[in-house]
Design a protein around this motif. Structure first.
Motif, PDB file in Angstrom:
ATOM      1  N   GLU A   1      11.144  -6.713   7.244  1.00  0.00           N
ATOM      2  CA  GLU A   1      10.713  -5.321   7.316  1.00  0.00           C
ATOM      3  C   GLU A   1       9.803  -4.980   6.132  1.00  0.00           C
ATOM      4  OE1 GLU A   1      12.671  -0.815   7.204  1.00  0.00           O
ATOM      5  OE2 GLU A   1      13.897  -2.539   7.788  1.00  0.00           O
ATOM      6  N   ILE A   2       8.702  -4.285   6.404  1.00  0.00           N
ATOM      7  CA  ILE A   2       7.793  -3.835   5.363  1.00  0.00           C
ATOM      8  C   ILE A   2       8.358  -2.541   4.768  1.00  0.00           C
ATOM      9  CG2 ILE A   2       5.468  -3.072   4.794  1.00  0.00           C
ATOM     10  CD1 ILE A   2       5.657  -6.019   5.549  1.00  0.00           C
ATOM     11  N   VAL A   3       8.680  -2.569   3.500  1.00  0.00           N
ATOM     12  CA  VAL A   3       9.255  -1.402   2.830  1.00  0.00           C
ATOM     13  C   VAL A   3       8.156  -0.511   2.280  1.00  0.00           C
ATOM     14  CG1 VAL A   3      10.863  -0.640   1.046  1.00  0.00           C
ATOM     15  CG2 VAL A   3      11.234  -2.826   2.210  1.00  0.00           C
ATOM     16  N   ARG A   4       7.174  -1.115   1.634  1.00  0.00           N
ATOM     17  CA  ARG A   4       6.011  -0.384   1.130  1.00  0.00           C
ATOM     18  C   ARG A   4       4.774  -1.201   1.456  1.00  0.00           C
ATOM     19  NH1 ARG A   4       6.125   4.533   0.528  1.00  0.00           N
ATOM     20  NH2 ARG A   4       4.597   4.577  -1.194  1.00  0.00           N
ATOM     21  N   ARG A   5       3.686  -0.503   1.804  1.00  0.00           N
ATOM     22  CA  ARG A   5       2.459  -1.184   2.200  1.00  0.00           C
ATOM     23  C   ARG A   5       1.321  -0.819   1.242  1.00  0.00           C
ATOM     24  NH1 ARG A   5       1.696  -3.560   6.969  1.00  0.00           N
ATOM     25  NH2 ARG A   5       3.423  -2.398   7.911  1.00  0.00           N
ATOM     26  N   VAL A   6       0.385  -1.770   1.073  1.00  0.00           N
ATOM     27  CA  VAL A   6      -0.774  -1.531   0.215  1.00  0.00           C
ATOM     28  C   VAL A   6      -1.484  -0.245   0.644  1.00  0.00           C
ATOM     29  CG1 VAL A   6      -3.081  -2.364  -0.405  1.00  0.00           C
ATOM     30  CG2 VAL A   6      -1.171  -3.950  -0.360  1.00  0.00           C
ATOM     31  N   GLY A   7      -1.792   0.598  -0.341  1.00  0.00           N
ATOM     32  CA  GLY A   7      -2.547   1.827  -0.068  1.00  0.00           C
ATOM     33  C   GLY A   7      -1.697   3.074   0.107  1.00  0.00           C
ATOM     34  N   GLN A   8      -0.387   2.907   0.320  1.00  0.00           N
ATOM     35  CA  GLN A   8       0.478   4.084   0.461  1.00  0.00           C
ATOM     36  C   GLN A   8       0.570   4.837  -0.871  1.00  0.00           C
ATOM     37  OE1 GLN A   8       4.075   2.178   2.165  1.00  0.00           O
ATOM     38  NE2 GLN A   8       3.876   3.686   3.825  1.00  0.00           N
ATOM     39  N   ARG A   9       0.763   6.170  -0.748  1.00  0.00           N
ATOM     40  CA  ARG A   9       0.933   6.980  -1.946  1.00  0.00           C
ATOM     41  C   ARG A   9       2.304   6.719  -2.556  1.00  0.00           C
ATOM     42  NH1 ARG A   9      -2.702  10.552  -3.295  1.00  0.00           N
ATOM     43  NH2 ARG A   9      -4.332  11.169  -1.815  1.00  0.00           N
ATOM     44  N   PHE A  10       2.426   7.084  -3.829  1.00  0.00           N
ATOM     45  CA  PHE A  10       3.696   6.921  -4.520  1.00  0.00           C
ATOM     46  C   PHE A  10       4.811   7.563  -3.694  1.00  0.00           C
ATOM     47  CE2 PHE A  10       6.731   8.889  -7.598  1.00  0.00           C
ATOM     48  CZ  PHE A  10       7.331   7.703  -8.011  1.00  0.00           C
ATOM     49  N   GLY A  11       5.842   6.770  -3.433  1.00  0.00           N
ATOM     50  CA  GLY A  11       6.930   7.255  -2.592  1.00  0.00           C
ATOM     51  C   GLY A  11       8.267   7.251  -3.289  1.00  0.00           C
ATOM     52  N   GLY A  12       8.255   7.054  -4.619  1.00  0.00           N
ATOM     53  CA  GLY A  12       9.496   7.029  -5.369  1.00  0.00           C
ATOM     54  C   GLY A  12       9.738   5.654  -5.985  1.00  0.00           C
ATOM     55  N   VAL A  13      10.917   5.546  -6.619  1.00  0.00           N
ATOM     56  CA  VAL A  13      11.307   4.299  -7.265  1.00  0.00           C
ATOM     57  C   VAL A  13      12.432   3.672  -6.446  1.00  0.00           C
ATOM     58  CG1 VAL A  13      12.102   3.206  -9.382  1.00  0.00           C
ATOM     59  CG2 VAL A  13      10.681   5.266  -9.511  1.00  0.00           C
ATOM     60  N   PHE A  14      12.267   2.389  -6.085  1.00  0.00           N
ATOM     61  CA  PHE A  14      13.208   1.691  -5.213  1.00  0.00           C
ATOM     62  C   PHE A  14      14.057   0.735  -6.063  1.00  0.00           C
ATOM     63  CE2 PHE A  14       9.841   3.251  -2.637  1.00  0.00           C
ATOM     64  CZ  PHE A  14      10.315   3.423  -1.342  1.00  0.00           C
ATOM     65  N   PHE A  15      15.348   0.903  -6.033  1.00  0.00           N
ATOM     66  CA  PHE A  15      16.291   0.064  -6.772  1.00  0.00           C
ATOM     67  C   PHE A  15      16.951  -0.898  -5.777  1.00  0.00           C
ATOM     68  CE2 PHE A  15      15.582   3.694  -9.357  1.00  0.00           C
ATOM     69  CZ  PHE A  15      15.862   3.354 -10.673  1.00  0.00           C
ATOM     70  N   ILE A  16      16.856  -2.212  -6.043  1.00  0.00           N
ATOM     71  CA  ILE A  16      17.439  -3.202  -5.148  1.00  0.00           C
ATOM     72  C   ILE A  16      18.908  -3.386  -5.511  1.00  0.00           C
ATOM     73  CG2 ILE A  16      17.303  -5.569  -4.271  1.00  0.00           C
ATOM     74  CD1 ILE A  16      14.372  -5.623  -5.208  1.00  0.00           C
ATOM     75  N   VAL A  17      19.781  -3.081  -4.571  1.00  0.00           N
ATOM     76  CA  VAL A  17      21.225  -3.245  -4.782  1.00  0.00           C
ATOM     77  C   VAL A  17      21.644  -4.667  -4.428  1.00  0.00           C
ATOM     78  CG1 VAL A  17      23.518  -2.435  -4.110  1.00  0.00           C
ATOM     79  CG2 VAL A  17      21.625  -0.798  -4.386  1.00  0.00           C
ATOM     80  N   SER A  18      21.113  -5.197  -3.328  1.00  0.00           N
ATOM     81  CA  SER A  18      21.393  -6.573  -2.914  1.00  0.00           C
ATOM     82  C   SER A  18      20.239  -7.090  -2.071  1.00  0.00           C
ATOM     83  CB  SER A  18      22.706  -6.661  -2.122  1.00  0.00           C
ATOM     84  OG  SER A  18      22.596  -5.947  -0.903  1.00  0.00           O
ATOM     85  N   GLY A  19      20.097  -8.425  -2.023  1.00  0.00           N
ATOM     86  CA  GLY A  19      19.018  -9.024  -1.262  1.00  0.00           C
ATOM     87  C   GLY A  19      17.770  -9.240  -2.098  1.00  0.00           C
ATOM     88  N   ARG A  20      16.683  -9.594  -1.410  1.00  0.00           N
ATOM     89  CA  ARG A  20      15.436  -9.899  -2.104  1.00  0.00           C
ATOM     90  C   ARG A  20      14.258  -9.207  -1.439  1.00  0.00           C
ATOM     91  NH1 ARG A  20      15.396 -16.331  -3.763  1.00  0.00           N
ATOM     92  NH2 ARG A  20      17.101 -16.238  -5.282  1.00  0.00           N
TER      93      ARG A  20
END
Length: 604
Positions: free
Chosen positions: A491-510
């Motif tokens: 799944e694409i979480v963030r894509r090139v060119g998108q505006r700032f959408g917040g800070v993403f903290f990884i709890v588990s996985g890669r």
């Protein structure tokens, strides 16, 4: 660790030691002091590496082997035309002591037969306060890399029984080929034939010829290049006398033998080969020397038709993985483990051909690694050709490493040398990219030296490195503002060119971070794991996302949205300032690491 080349030589030596055909030459008819079963094999490369097995330090006399070097001295002293006027360069097809001179002129066919060698010896004069024989011994010593000397007992025995050579000398004198006293010329000839060497000396002398006249061990320029080229050419056609044709087809290297049991062969630009075994055949060649040379040529691919360029350019770089990270951004504890133990995995990048020279250089590099290096990664993407010798030697290397609890890894895509080397067996792992190979090595080292960190456990947002600068209460307050989010593999979480959408903290996985390549292909820049963050760097790029973030397997996130951040700035300005300070500090560290990893990707 023993080099596979040394292991190969030991097995070859043991196998050929069973061969006991031939008779031992007796100087001048005197009883021989040589041990008939003495047997040594030695290889010397043009950069000074010496491999030896058996009786390589036992002295014997050069005999006809000295002809090679006296010919080079005469060519250096007088030039080609003057020497050619006395000695031709044609193969004779006759035994070494045949009385065969050109009709009318009396010129010997070449400098390798006795008649030609006598003529050559007559051309070498004393100079600089040194007699002719002292000058010859000086050159021989420079080629061997140590002081050599004439065996006076052998010389005396040879002189007492030299009627045939004496006759040759007088016959040459009658044609004015020899212009000095024939007896003096004969004595100088017998003296340089009586110089004592070892098999190791002979290999270094051969390597000096292979190296254009420069001794590869001492770096002394013993001979000039142009004479060496001529000498090697004549050796190729005439060095083995009436056996020269069979030798050329079976061995394919310029060579010379001596009735004292020595045999030398030269692979120009790569190595010198020497074999010592006193039992000789009807041609005056060492029986074991001929057999060993044939085996070496065939099994190490030394025939001049097969041999590749020098192995010196084979190794482009040799670096441990602390300088070539995989691109995975590890938590602090895991990163500390890799910093401490990353030297235990080594990436050796190769190029060119893996024939004998390239394989030898590679094996030498690996065998020189300390025992602490547990994973050896050969990057083969720039290797052009792989010979059978590489497969055989690298297979031996693989087993030697495995026996010591070490592992050989390969890097190469389809159609590269790594595909050919897949024949090394299923236990040799091959990777398409250097990053993938290094990632595997990192995981192995983490599992060995910090096994408790191997299994990734969820890391709560409040415990992430990005918030480590906050006190516990503030970190938990920020975490309380976050929203949970689950992502599926790919799944694409963030894509090139998108505006700032917040800070993403990884709890588990890669999460894989992907950037556009030079031709718009997708290039994996790094991999983020539990405890890492992404998204905040968009604030430094005109509020636009510069990378694509893609789930690599199932991922659990906590997201501090842009709206939540804006609300925090209104409700708790102090905490907002502390948050931005913590994120800025972490982002600075991230940018620095991205720059280093990008440099690695460019090199990759």
């Amino acid at each position: 660790m023993e080099s596979p080349i040394e292991s190969y030589l030991r097995h070859l030596h043991a196998e050929l030691s069973e061969q006991r055909d031939g008779t031992v030459y007796t100087p001048g008819g005197a009883p021989s002091l040589a041990n008939p079963d003495a047997f040594g094999i030695c290889l010397a490369t043009t950069d000074g590496q010496v491999y030896e097995v058996g009786d390589t330090r036992t002295e014997f006399t050069l005999q006809s082997l000295s002809k090679v070097f006296t010919y080079a001295v005469a060519l250096s002293d007088l030039g080609f035309d003057a020497v050619d006027a006395k000695v031709d360069v044609e193969p004779s097809g006759d035994p070494f002591n045949e009385i065969s001179l050109a009709a009318g002129t009396g010129r010997p066919d070449n400098a390798m037969i006795n008649a030609g060698a006598l003529a050559v010896t007559s051309l070498i004069k004393g100079s600089g306060g040194k007699s002719a024989i002292k000058r010859i011994v000086r050159v021989l010593s420079d080629c061997a890399g140590r002081e050599l000397a004439v065996s006076e007992p052998v010389f005396t025995a040879e002189r007492r029984h030299s009627d045939r050579n004496h006759a040759l000398a007088y016959l040459l004198s009658s044609f004015d080929i020899i212009e000095d006293d024939p007896t003096t010329v004969l004595e100088n000839y017998l003296r340089h034939c009586s110089v004592q060497v070892t098999c190791r000396d002979l290999a270094i002398m051969a390597a000096t010829l292979a190296n254009g006249g420069t001794n590869p061990v001492t770096d002394v320029q013993a001979l000039d290049l142009a004479p060496v080229e001529r000498v090697l050419s004549v050796m190729m056609t005439s060095g083995m006398y009436d056996d020269a044709g069979a030798w050329l087809t079976a061995v394919g290297m310029p060579a010379k033998s001596g009735v004292g049991g020595g045999t030398l062969a030269v692979l120009p630009g790569q190595l010198g080969v020497a074999v010592f075994s006193p039992r000789i055949d009807a041609h005056g060649n060492s029986v074991r020397g001929s057999l060993a040379s044939q085996r070496l040529s065939q099994e190490l691919e030394l025939h001049f038709v097969r041999a590749a360029r020098s192995g010196r350019s084979t190794i482009r770089s040799s670096t441990d993985i602390t300088e070539l990270p995989s691109g995975i951004r590890h938590p602090d504890e895991t990163a500390a483990t890799l910093t401490e133990h990353g030297h235990r995995a080594r990436v050796i990048e190769l190029s060119g051909d893996l024939m004998f020279a390239g394989t030898e250089a590679t094996l030498r590099e690996v065998c020189a690694l300390g025992d602490e290096v547990e994973l050896v990664i050969l990057d083969l993407r720039r290797v052009d050709k792989v010979g059978a010798v590489a497969l055989r030697m690298l297979s031996t290397l693989k087993h030697s490493l495995a026996a010591a609890g070490r592992e050989l890894l390969l890097i190469g895509t389809e159609g590269t040398a790594a595909e050919t080397l897949a024949d090394l067996g299923p236990h040799v792992r091959a990777f398409g990219t250097r990053s993938a190979a290094v990632e595997y090595a990192e995981n192995v080292l983490i599992g060995r030296y910090s096994p408790e960190l191997r299994v990734q456990t969820p890391i709560a947002a409040a415990d992430s490195p990005a918030l480590s600068a906050l006190d516990r209460e503030d970190a938990e307050a920020v975490a309380a503002l976050m929203e949970p989010r689950a992502c599926d593999d790919g799944e694409i979480v963030r894509r090139v060119g998108q505006r700032f959408g917040g800070v993403f903290f990884i709890v588990s996985g890669r999460i894989s971070t992907i950037v556009p390549g030079p031709t718009n292909e997708r290039v994996k820049l790094t991999t983020l794991s539990a405890g890492m963050t992404f998204g905040e760097l968009a604030l430094g790029s005109a509020d636009r996302q510069e990378t694509t973030e893609k789930a690599d397997g199932p991922v659990q996130l906590q997201v501090l949205t842009s709206e939540a951040i804006a609300q925090l700035e209104l409700d708790d300005p102090r905490l907002a300032v502390e948050l931005w300070k913590a994120l800025t500090r972490d982002a600075y560290t991230r940018v620095d690491q991205y720059l280093r990893e990008t440099a690695v990707r460019i090199r990759d």
